[in-house]
Motif scaffolding. Structure first.
Motif, short mmCIF file in Angstrom:
data_model
loop_
_atom_site.label_atom_id
_atom_site.label_comp_id
_atom_site.label_asym_id
_atom_site.label_seq_id
_atom_site.Cartn_x
_atom_site.Cartn_y
_atom_site.Cartn_z
N CYS A 35 48.44 37.10 48.75
CA CYS A 35 48.01 37.95 49.46
C CYS A 35 46.68 38.35 49.88
O CYS A 35 46.24 38.49 50.87
N HIS A 36 45.87 38.45 48.66
CA HIS A 36 44.36 38.71 49.08
C HIS A 36 43.45 37.92 48.35
O HIS A 36 42.12 37.94 48.17
N GLY A 37 43.92 36.65 47.60
CA GLY A 37 43.28 35.78 46.88
C GLY A 37 42.73 36.01 45.46
O GLY A 37 41.84 35.24 44.92
N SER A 38 43.08 37.06 44.82
CA SER A 38 42.90 37.34 43.23
C SER A 38 43.14 35.83 42.61
O SER A 38 44.26 35.31 42.92
N LYS A 39 42.62 35.69 41.60
CA LYS A 39 43.01 34.62 40.66
C LYS A 39 42.93 35.18 39.21
O LYS A 39 41.92 35.85 38.81
N PHE A 40 43.85 34.66 38.33
CA PHE A 40 43.89 35.08 37.03
C PHE A 40 44.03 33.93 36.16
O PHE A 40 44.59 32.93 36.60
N ASP A 41 43.41 33.87 34.82
CA ASP A 41 43.63 32.82 33.87
C ASP A 41 44.82 32.88 33.48
O ASP A 41 45.57 33.79 33.00
N TYR A 47 52.78 37.67 30.17
CA TYR A 47 52.06 38.68 31.02
C TYR A 47 52.86 38.75 32.12
O TYR A 47 53.78 37.94 32.89
N SER A 48 52.61 39.88 33.17
CA SER A 48 53.25 40.20 34.38
C SER A 48 52.88 39.09 35.29
O SER A 48 51.81 38.42 35.24
N GLY A 49 53.86 38.77 35.94
CA GLY A 49 53.62 37.66 37.22
C GLY A 49 53.08 38.23 38.53
O GLY A 49 53.36 37.70 39.58
N TYR A 50 52.73 39.48 38.42
CA TYR A 50 52.44 40.08 39.70
C TYR A 50 51.03 40.57 39.79
O TYR A 50 50.35 41.12 38.75
N CYS A 51 50.36 40.66 40.63
CA CYS A 51 48.84 40.88 40.95
C CYS A 51 48.65 42.35 40.59
O CYS A 51 49.39 43.03 41.19
N THR A 52 47.50 42.63 39.87
CA THR A 52 47.35 44.11 39.60
C THR A 52 46.60 44.69 40.83
O THR A 52 46.47 45.90 40.84
N LEU A 72 40.18 36.21 37.19
CA LEU A 72 38.92 35.12 37.40
C LEU A 72 38.16 35.31 38.87
O LEU A 72 37.04 35.26 38.85
N ALA A 73 39.18 36.14 39.71
CA ALA A 73 38.35 36.29 41.09
C ALA A 73 39.15 37.70 41.60
O ALA A 73 40.26 37.57 41.50
N GLY A 74 38.47 38.37 42.32
CA GLY A 74 38.85 39.79 42.92
C GLY A 74 39.51 39.48 44.41
O GLY A 74 39.58 38.38 44.51
N GLY A 109 50.13 43.92 43.82
CA GLY A 109 51.63 43.93 43.36
C GLY A 109 52.27 42.71 43.82
O GLY A 109 53.79 42.43 43.71
N CYS A 110 51.63 41.81 44.60
CA CYS A 110 52.21 40.57 45.14
C CYS A 110 52.46 39.66 43.99
O CYS A 110 51.87 39.34 42.94
N ALA A 111 53.64 38.93 44.31
CA ALA A 111 54.12 37.82 43.34
C ALA A 111 53.23 36.65 43.17
O ALA A 111 52.52 36.21 43.96
N LEU A 112 52.43 36.28 41.74
CA LEU A 112 51.55 35.27 41.71
C LEU A 112 52.35 33.77 41.51
O LEU A 112 53.50 33.73 41.43
N SER A 113 51.47 32.99 42.02
CA SER A 113 51.97 31.62 41.98
C SER A 113 50.95 30.89 41.23
O SER A 113 49.78 31.22 41.10
N GLN A 114 51.56 29.84 40.51
CA GLN A 114 50.82 29.12 39.43
C GLN A 114 50.27 27.83 39.89
O GLN A 114 50.92 27.00 40.42
#
Length: 142
Positions: free
Chosen positions: A105-111, A83-88, A118-120, A91-96
């Motif tokens: 950047c704005h607190g979104s969370k992904f499984d 999967y892309s490692g960037y927030c939808t 998981l969170a917007g 577009g910020c780079a995600l950290s695991q």
């Protein structure tokens, strides 16, 4: 009459910036200390060894190029999804962080195993990325 020392305007303007910088430095410890966010695995030659991606886990990989960060999700053997490692959202780079990916950047969370939100504020799951496994190495397709 004793004269008190006077602060120049230049020095007065630099003090808040200096204090902020010192506060930031004080919050930073030695590398890796106090942080459970692993660094992405670097794919120096455009591929990463399958051994660097644990079975039944996910690993953020820096492949370099136009979209360097890719989340590799490995089942057993050569069963790999990416999967892309960037927030939808922006577009910020995600950290695991353990079993999720966090957007600084704005607190979104992904499984980290499905790419689902998981969170917007993000509302779209992470897009899939095509990868191939060849001779024990994982690389982006194409």
């Amino acid at each position: 009459m004793e004269r008190r020392p006077c602060l120049s305007r230049r020095l007065a303007l630099l003090l808040p910036a200096s204090a902020a910088g010192l506060g930031t430095l004080a919050a930073c410890g030695p590398e890796g200390e106090g942080s459970d966010t692993p660094e992405p695995v670097r794919a120096e030659d455009g591929s990463v060894s399958l051994d660097e991606v644990p079975e039944n886990a996910s690993t953020l990989v820096n492949f370099g190029g136009q979209m360097p960060f890719v989340l590799l999700v490995r089942g057993s053997g050569e069963d790999i999804a990416a999967y892309s490692g960037y927030c939808t959202h922006n577009g910020c780079a995600l950290s695991q962080v353990q079993e999720e990916l966090d957007c600084p950047c704005h607190g979104s969370k992904f499984d980290a195993s499905t790419g689902e939100v998981l969170a917007g504020p993000a509302t779209r799951h992470l897009p899939e990325v095509d990868v191939v496994v060849d001779n024990g190495a994982v690389r982006r397709a194409g």
